[in-house]
Design a protein around this motif. Structure first.
Motif, short mmCIF file in Angstrom:
data_model
loop_
_atom_site.label_atom_id
_atom_site.label_comp_id
_atom_site.label_asym_id
_atom_site.label_seq_id
_atom_site.Cartn_x
_atom_site.Cartn_y
_atom_site.Cartn_z
N UNK A 74 -7.06 -14.34 4.77
CA UNK A 74 -6.31 -13.50 3.60
C UNK A 74 -4.90 -13.87 3.43
N UNK A 75 -4.74 -14.68 2.31
CA UNK A 75 -3.29 -14.83 2.11
C UNK A 75 -2.63 -13.65 1.54
N UNK A 76 -1.45 -13.93 0.75
CA UNK A 76 -0.79 -12.93 0.35
C UNK A 76 -0.83 -11.65 1.10
N UNK A 77 -0.41 -12.15 2.39
CA UNK A 77 -0.59 -10.93 3.30
C UNK A 77 0.67 -10.02 3.27
N UNK A 78 0.44 -8.63 3.32
CA UNK A 78 1.58 -7.79 3.36
C UNK A 78 1.97 -7.69 4.72
N UNK A 79 3.36 -7.72 5.07
CA UNK A 79 3.90 -7.34 6.26
C UNK A 79 5.18 -6.23 6.41
N UNK A 80 5.26 -5.96 7.60
CA UNK A 80 6.41 -4.95 7.80
C UNK A 80 7.16 -5.45 9.01
N UNK A 81 8.43 -4.71 9.15
CA UNK A 81 9.37 -4.98 10.13
C UNK A 81 9.04 -4.01 11.28
N UNK A 90 2.08 3.15 6.20
CA UNK A 90 1.03 3.96 5.57
C UNK A 90 0.76 3.83 4.09
N UNK A 91 1.94 3.86 3.36
CA UNK A 91 2.04 3.81 1.88
C UNK A 91 1.27 2.49 1.48
N UNK A 92 1.82 1.05 2.37
CA UNK A 92 1.53 0.00 1.98
C UNK A 92 -0.02 -0.19 2.27
N UNK A 93 -0.49 0.36 3.11
CA UNK A 93 -2.03 0.13 3.70
C UNK A 93 -2.99 0.67 2.39
N UNK A 94 -2.56 1.94 2.05
CA UNK A 94 -3.20 2.63 0.93
C UNK A 94 -2.96 1.82 -0.37
N UNK A 95 -1.93 1.61 -0.90
CA UNK A 95 -1.54 0.81 -1.93
C UNK A 95 -2.27 -0.62 -1.99
N UNK A 96 -2.41 -1.31 -0.93
CA UNK A 96 -3.05 -2.51 -0.89
C UNK A 96 -4.43 -2.57 -0.29
N UNK A 97 -4.82 -1.44 0.08
CA UNK A 97 -6.18 -1.23 0.67
C UNK A 97 -6.43 -2.18 1.87
N UNK A 98 -5.49 -2.23 2.74
CA UNK A 98 -5.88 -2.94 3.83
C UNK A 98 -5.65 -2.17 5.21
N UNK A 99 -6.22 -2.59 6.36
CA UNK A 99 -6.57 -1.89 7.40
C UNK A 99 -5.55 -2.30 8.53
N UNK A 100 -5.07 -3.75 8.35
CA UNK A 100 -4.11 -4.22 9.27
C UNK A 100 -2.91 -5.04 8.85
N UNK A 101 -1.74 -4.64 9.26
CA UNK A 101 -0.66 -5.07 8.76
C UNK A 101 -0.03 -5.97 9.98
N UNK A 102 0.45 -7.29 9.84
CA UNK A 102 1.19 -7.97 10.87
C UNK A 102 2.68 -7.58 10.73
N UNK A 103 3.14 -7.24 11.86
CA UNK A 103 4.55 -6.99 12.03
C UNK A 103 5.40 -8.26 12.37
#
Length: 138
Positions: A74-81, A90-103
């Motif tokens: 899955x490209x265009x991955x959302x990441x956080x610091x 939590x907001x990003x997961x809801x908005x982008x409908x993702x279950x995992x986010x790379x830090x």
């Protein structure tokens, strides 16, 4: 008091390169008993791949085991610091409908945070928290 992502993430995620084969990635998932891996190109995070991706986007579509994982990730991955507020992830997961986010720190993976990780601490009485804390099925 601000709660940061670093308090909830799993540190030191396994990172695979976009050129690694689906076979090698599947073996890594099996060996490490994980369902997702961070995908990088020359060390920089560019995506994520899950066991479901391997089956639904790979095997079911007839993509061979020697294909590069970059083909399925899955490209265009959302990441956080790590110092980001947990409410933001939590907001990003809801908005982008993702279950995992790379830090990431810069463009390097330093952790991964999942919806299950968050449920265990933020909603410990939920079914998701119970499932996330249960030992894996063998």
């Amino acid at each position: 008091m601000t709660r940061t992502v670093s308090a909830f993430m799993t540190p030191h995620p396994t990172v695979v390169e976009v050129t690694d084969t689906l076979h090698a990635v599947a073996q890594t998932m099996a060996t490490q008993d994980v369902g997702s891996l961070v995908v990088a190109e020359d060390g920089a995070v560019v995506g994520i791949v899950t066991d479901r991706d391997l089956v639904v986007r790979g095997l079911a579509q007839g993509i061979g085991l020697d294909a590069p994982v970059g083909q399925l990730a899955t490209g265009d991955v959302v990441t956080v610091g790590p110092d980001d507020d947990v409410d933001e992830v939590v907001r990003l997961m809801r908005e982008r409908a993702v279950r995992r986010v790379p830090v990431v720190d810069g463009d390097q993976a330093v952790g991964i945070v999942s919806i299950g990780d968050l449920a265990v601490d933020l909603d410990p009485d939920s079914a998701l928290a119970d499932i996330s804390e249960a030992p894996p099925n063998d």
